[in-house]
Design an enzyme around this catalytic site. Sequence first.
Site, PDB file in Angstrom:
ATOM      1  N   HIS A  13       0.841  -1.203   0.000  1.00  0.00           N
ATOM      2  CA  HIS A  13       0.000   0.000   0.000  1.00  0.00           C
ATOM      3  C   HIS A  13       0.883   1.264   0.000  1.00  0.00           C
ATOM      4  CE1 HIS A  13      -2.937  -2.728   2.379  1.00  0.00           C
ATOM      5  NE2 HIS A  13      -3.454  -2.594   1.179  1.00  0.00           N
ATOM      6  N   LYS A  51     -18.566  -6.029   8.557  1.00  0.00           N
ATOM      7  CA  LYS A  51     -17.287  -6.669   8.237  1.00  0.00           C
ATOM      8  C   LYS A  51     -16.369  -6.622   9.463  1.00  0.00           C
ATOM      9  CE  LYS A  51     -13.901  -6.606   4.511  1.00  0.00           C
ATOM     10  NZ  LYS A  51     -13.374  -5.809   3.397  1.00  0.00           N
ATOM     11  N   ARG A  57      -2.053  -6.177  -8.405  1.00  0.00           N
ATOM     12  CA  ARG A  57      -0.991  -7.159  -8.208  1.00  0.00           C
ATOM     13  C   ARG A  57      -1.050  -8.269  -9.240  1.00  0.00           C
ATOM     14  NH1 ARG A  57      -2.868  -7.767  -2.143  1.00  0.00           N
ATOM     15  NH2 ARG A  57      -4.728  -7.279  -3.319  1.00  0.00           N
ATOM     16  N   SER A  87      -2.848  -8.118   2.845  1.00  0.00           N
ATOM     17  CA  SER A  87      -3.148  -7.930   4.263  1.00  0.00           C
ATOM     18  C   SER A  87      -3.559  -9.237   4.929  1.00  0.00           C
ATOM     19  CB  SER A  87      -4.242  -6.880   4.448  1.00  0.00           C
ATOM     20  OG  SER A  87      -3.785  -5.623   4.008  1.00  0.00           O
TER      21      SER A  87
HETATM   22  P1  ADP Z   1      -9.751  -3.815  -0.179  1.00  0.00           P
HETATM   23  O1  ADP Z   1     -10.398  -4.444   1.026  1.00  0.00           O
HETATM   24  O2  ADP Z   1     -10.508  -2.697  -0.798  1.00  0.00           O
HETATM   25  O3  ADP Z   1      -9.206  -4.789  -1.192  1.00  0.00           O
HETATM   26  P2  ADP Z   1      -7.037  -3.510   0.673  1.00  0.00           P
HETATM   27  O4  ADP Z   1      -6.618  -2.822   1.925  1.00  0.00           O
HETATM   28  O5  ADP Z   1      -6.822  -4.977   0.617  1.00  0.00           O
HETATM   29  O6  ADP Z   1      -8.520  -3.093   0.471  1.00  0.00           O
HETATM   30  O7  ADP Z   1      -6.319  -2.862  -0.566  1.00  0.00           O
HETATM   31  C1  ADP Z   1      -6.465  -1.515  -0.937  1.00  0.00           C
HETATM   32  C2  ADP Z   1      -5.818  -1.281  -2.308  1.00  0.00           C
HETATM   33  O8  ADP Z   1      -4.437  -1.569  -2.237  1.00  0.00           O
HETATM   34  C3  ADP Z   1      -6.360  -2.174  -3.420  1.00  0.00           C
HETATM   35  O9  ADP Z   1      -6.370  -1.440  -4.621  1.00  0.00           O
HETATM   36  C4  ADP Z   1      -5.361  -3.273  -3.509  1.00  0.00           C
HETATM   37  O10 ADP Z   1      -5.326  -3.852  -4.796  1.00  0.00           O
HETATM   38  C5  ADP Z   1      -4.075  -2.505  -3.243  1.00  0.00           C
HETATM   39  N1  ADP Z   1      -3.018  -3.365  -2.725  1.00  0.00           N
HETATM   40  C6  ADP Z   1      -3.062  -4.217  -1.676  1.00  0.00           C
HETATM   41  N2  ADP Z   1      -1.882  -4.849  -1.507  1.00  0.00           N
HETATM   42  C7  ADP Z   1      -1.056  -4.381  -2.491  1.00  0.00           C
HETATM   43  C8  ADP Z   1       0.299  -4.669  -2.891  1.00  0.00           C
HETATM   44  N3  ADP Z   1       1.032  -5.572  -2.246  1.00  0.00           N
HETATM   45  N4  ADP Z   1       0.797  -4.003  -3.954  1.00  0.00           N
HETATM   46  C9  ADP Z   1       0.029  -3.105  -4.613  1.00  0.00           C
HETATM   47  N5  ADP Z   1      -1.245  -2.795  -4.310  1.00  0.00           N
HETATM   48  C10 ADP Z   1      -1.782  -3.434  -3.266  1.00  0.00           C
END
Ligand code: ADP
Length: 160
Positions: free
Chosen positions: A18, A42, A91, A129
């Site tokens: 992120h 959630k 990703r 995450s």
């Molecule tokens: P959500 O629950 O909306 O998927 P996340 O917190 O998992 O929220 O992710 C938020 C954003 O960050 C999403 O666009 C996700 O694709 C991106 N993201 C998560 N992990 C990575 C990573 N390792 N590299 C690039 N983008 C990421």
Amino acid sequence: MKKIAVFPGSFDPFTIGHEAIIRRAISLFDEIIVAVGTNALKKTFYSLETRKEMINRVFENEPRVRVDQYEGLTVDYCKRNGAKYLLRGLRTAADFEFERAIGQVNKSMAPDIESVFLLTVPEHSFINSTIVRDIIRSGGDASKFVPAAINLKNYKGIED
Ligand code: ADP
């Protein structure tokens, strides 16, 4: 006019994946709002306050990044905050399919808002995450997957 992007997510917890997307996007926008989504239905591992505090620490010296929370439709949140861009990270092909559907629905609901996707660097493509949470829950050391400014020892999950 100020170019504002919203980077929405659960950030449970915030990872170096992120962080990298936001840092790369800083040169594209005047302001990035990291919007932590809340949803009463959630369950999350970290509380909303903890998630926001972690992200605030990472960007405490970056005035162009702001951390906020929201409930409801992301496009409505964008409109309320004058944001014309929705930032997301990609990703994998699975991410693409998921983001394509959301992006197209958002476009039909809010034609003025553009989704902007940045491809992750290969080193971060396996970081998510869920895996980081599982490592923490199992008592492992997940520190290399979260930004250096976040000391995981200082935070407790609420779920277990
Ligand atoms: P959500 O629950 O909306 O998927 P996340 O917190 O998992 O929220 O992710 C938020 C954003 O960050 C999403 O666009 C996700 O694709 C991106 N993201 C998560 N992990 C990575 C990573 N390792 N590299 C690039 N983008 C990421």
